[in-house]
Design an enzyme around this catalytic site. Structure first.
Site, mmCIF file in Angstrom:
data_model
loop_
_atom_site.group_PDB
_atom_site.id
_atom_site.type_symbol
_atom_site.label_atom_id
_atom_site.label_comp_id
_atom_site.label_asym_id
_atom_site.label_seq_id
_atom_site.Cartn_x
_atom_site.Cartn_y
_atom_site.Cartn_z
ATOM 1 N N GLY A 31 27.056 7.474 13.354
ATOM 2 C CA GLY A 31 25.735 7.294 12.125
ATOM 3 C C GLY A 31 24.938 6.494 12.739
ATOM 4 O O GLY A 31 24.423 6.346 14.038
ATOM 5 N N HIS A 34 20.297 9.368 16.484
ATOM 6 C CA HIS A 34 18.684 9.412 16.604
ATOM 7 C C HIS A 34 19.004 10.275 17.460
ATOM 8 O O HIS A 34 19.771 11.511 17.499
ATOM 9 C CB HIS A 34 18.379 7.991 17.770
ATOM 10 C CG HIS A 34 20.487 7.957 18.555
ATOM 11 N ND1 HIS A 34 20.795 8.830 19.624
ATOM 12 C CD2 HIS A 34 21.418 7.714 18.899
ATOM 13 C CE1 HIS A 34 21.265 9.193 20.219
ATOM 14 N NE2 HIS A 34 21.772 7.383 20.122
ATOM 15 N N HIS A 37 22.040 12.137 19.148
ATOM 16 C CA HIS A 37 23.021 13.025 17.874
ATOM 17 C C HIS A 37 22.623 14.383 18.079
ATOM 18 O O HIS A 37 23.174 15.261 17.700
ATOM 19 C CB HIS A 37 23.063 11.906 16.875
ATOM 20 C CG HIS A 37 23.813 10.827 16.864
ATOM 21 N ND1 HIS A 37 22.278 9.686 17.264
ATOM 22 C CD2 HIS A 37 24.528 10.825 17.728
ATOM 23 C CE1 HIS A 37 23.902 8.302 17.265
ATOM 24 N NE2 HIS A 37 24.854 8.830 17.611
ATOM 25 N N GLN A 61 37.576 0.121 17.114
ATOM 26 C CA GLN A 61 37.065 0.826 18.446
ATOM 27 C C GLN A 61 35.638 -1.015 18.637
ATOM 28 O O GLN A 61 35.073 -0.807 20.088
ATOM 29 C CB GLN A 61 36.448 2.012 18.578
ATOM 30 C CG GLN A 61 35.078 2.414 18.376
ATOM 31 C CD GLN A 61 34.438 3.381 18.395
ATOM 32 O OE1 GLN A 61 34.909 4.484 17.706
ATOM 33 N NE2 GLN A 61 33.734 3.332 18.949
ATOM 34 N N GLY A 148 28.348 13.522 24.246
ATOM 35 C CA GLY A 148 27.018 13.116 24.977
ATOM 36 C C GLY A 148 28.083 12.301 26.429
ATOM 37 O O GLY A 148 28.442 11.416 26.502
ATOM 38 N N GLU A 149 27.357 12.436 27.467
ATOM 39 C CA GLU A 149 27.408 11.928 28.493
ATOM 40 C C GLU A 149 26.128 10.450 29.298
ATOM 41 O O GLU A 149 27.016 9.585 30.188
ATOM 42 C CB GLU A 149 26.460 12.958 30.034
ATOM 43 C CG GLU A 149 27.337 14.260 29.869
ATOM 44 C CD GLU A 149 26.690 14.736 31.457
ATOM 45 O OE1 GLU A 149 25.465 15.013 31.401
ATOM 46 O OE2 GLU A 149 27.599 15.984 31.872
ATOM 47 N N LYS A 150 25.878 10.126 27.980
ATOM 48 C CA LYS A 150 25.452 8.828 27.722
ATOM 49 C C LYS A 150 26.718 7.551 27.951
ATOM 50 O O LYS A 150 27.150 7.062 28.778
ATOM 51 C CB LYS A 150 24.573 8.005 26.427
ATOM 52 C CG LYS A 150 24.992 6.735 25.590
ATOM 53 C CD LYS A 150 23.516 6.288 26.613
ATOM 54 C CE LYS A 150 23.636 4.988 25.720
ATOM 55 N NZ LYS A 150 24.453 4.498 24.975
ATOM 56 N N VAL A 177 20.649 11.107 26.699
ATOM 57 C CA VAL A 177 18.457 11.598 26.156
ATOM 58 C C VAL A 177 18.436 10.306 26.473
ATOM 59 O O VAL A 177 18.513 9.108 26.138
ATOM 60 C CB VAL A 177 18.892 12.027 24.743
ATOM 61 C CG1 VAL A 177 17.396 12.820 24.580
ATOM 62 C CG2 VAL A 177 19.163 13.277 25.060
#
Ligand code: PAF
Length: 281
Positions: A31, A34, A37, A61, A148-150, A177
């Site tokens: 959630g 941004h 996502h 986690q 995501g690769e973040k 991003v």
């Protein structure tokens, strides 16, 4: 857009969809959505018939209860964004549905991948990620899942989980991003005050300097130790790690292969923990 709060109802709905042989693309989130996502959702929208988005802040986690309790919640805005981006199904379950009894995650050992960097700084973090992602994959049984690769190390952990337990499922990597000022987008950024936000930009600046130095190929121009010391000297920033690693194994790479590696960084800025990474080639 349909919203489901229980795995039972969601499974019933998804079995109808599967009966029509439609491709289900899954975007798992906690959630506070941004545009990072948003990119995952757009990739899923383009590559699937039905897009399922989960919104669940997974307690197992978090190694730090303060971070868990402070995790931002923006359900109405999340639903509005999901609807505007063409999500078909939102799954927002309760903890009792995700975990039987007290939320708990078994230990996961994928070598350096789960032990190093995020694994060593956030004890039990990947145990919790694997536990919840496995549970969500079992419930949703998607054809594709978008990450995501973040969270580069999480991505490699999930790919390993898939190879071992969900061989038919395709994991789609989506690019990190950044905000206009270069800060990697994260739901936690809203907790940075204006001064901390300026300091946080040093993470991305450091990665860019390293990339430029690696590509200059002048001997000695890459000085990881000097970059670490410069970050450590900053007030309000506590460096956790800065290294150049192989993005599959998360083992550090030698100097001769730095241009094939990713620089990864984690730091605490004020009360907010930030991570970032950049391909060095
Ligand atoms: O990346 C995240 O937001 C979370 O780690 C995930 C994959 C949704 C699991 O809780």
């Amino acid at each position: 857009m349909e919203i489901f709060y229980t795995s039972k109802e969601l499974k019933e709905r998804l079995s109808e969809i599967k009966g029509r042989n439609e491709i289900i693309g899954f975007v798992p989130t906690m959630g506070s959505l941004h545009s990072g996502h948003g990119t995952l959702i757009s990739h899923a929208r383009n590559a699937s018939d039905v897009v399922v988005l989960s919104i669940y802040v997974n307690p197992t986690q978090f190694d730090n209860q303060h971070d868990f309790k402070a995790y931002p919640n923006a359900m109405q805005a999340d639903l509005d964004l999901a609807r505007s981006l063409g999500v078909d199904v939102v799954f927002s379950p309760k903890t009792e549905d995700m975990y039987e009894g007290v939320p708990n995650a078994n230990s996961v050992d994928y070598g350096a991948l789960t032990a190093a960097f995020e694994g060593s700084k956030r004890k039990g973090h990947f145990d919790g990620v694997v536990a919840i992602v496995r549970r969500l994959f079992q419930i949703i049984n998607p054809e594709k899942a978008f990450f995501g690769e973040k969270d580069l190390q999480q991505l490699a952990v999930i790919e390993t989980l898939c190879k071992r337990e969900f061989a038919q499922l395709e994991i789609v990597r989506c690019p990190l991003v950044r905000d206009v000022d270069g800060l990697a987008l994260s739901s936690r950024n809203v907790r940075l005050n204006p001064k901390e936000r300026i300091i946080a930009l040093e993470l991305n600046r450091t990665l860019n300097r390293l990339k430029a130095a690696v590509n200059e190929s002048v001997e000695g121009s890459v000085d990881l130790e000097a970059e670490r010391s410069a970050l450590e000297s900053l007030d309000d920033l506590e460096l956790e790690y800065l290294a150049i690693i192989d993005a599959e194994s998360f083992e550090e790479v030698g100097e001769e292969k730095w241009n094939e590696g990713h620089a990864v960084i984690a730091a605490q800025v004020g009360s907010v923990r930030l991570i970032d990474n950049l391909f060095m080639g």
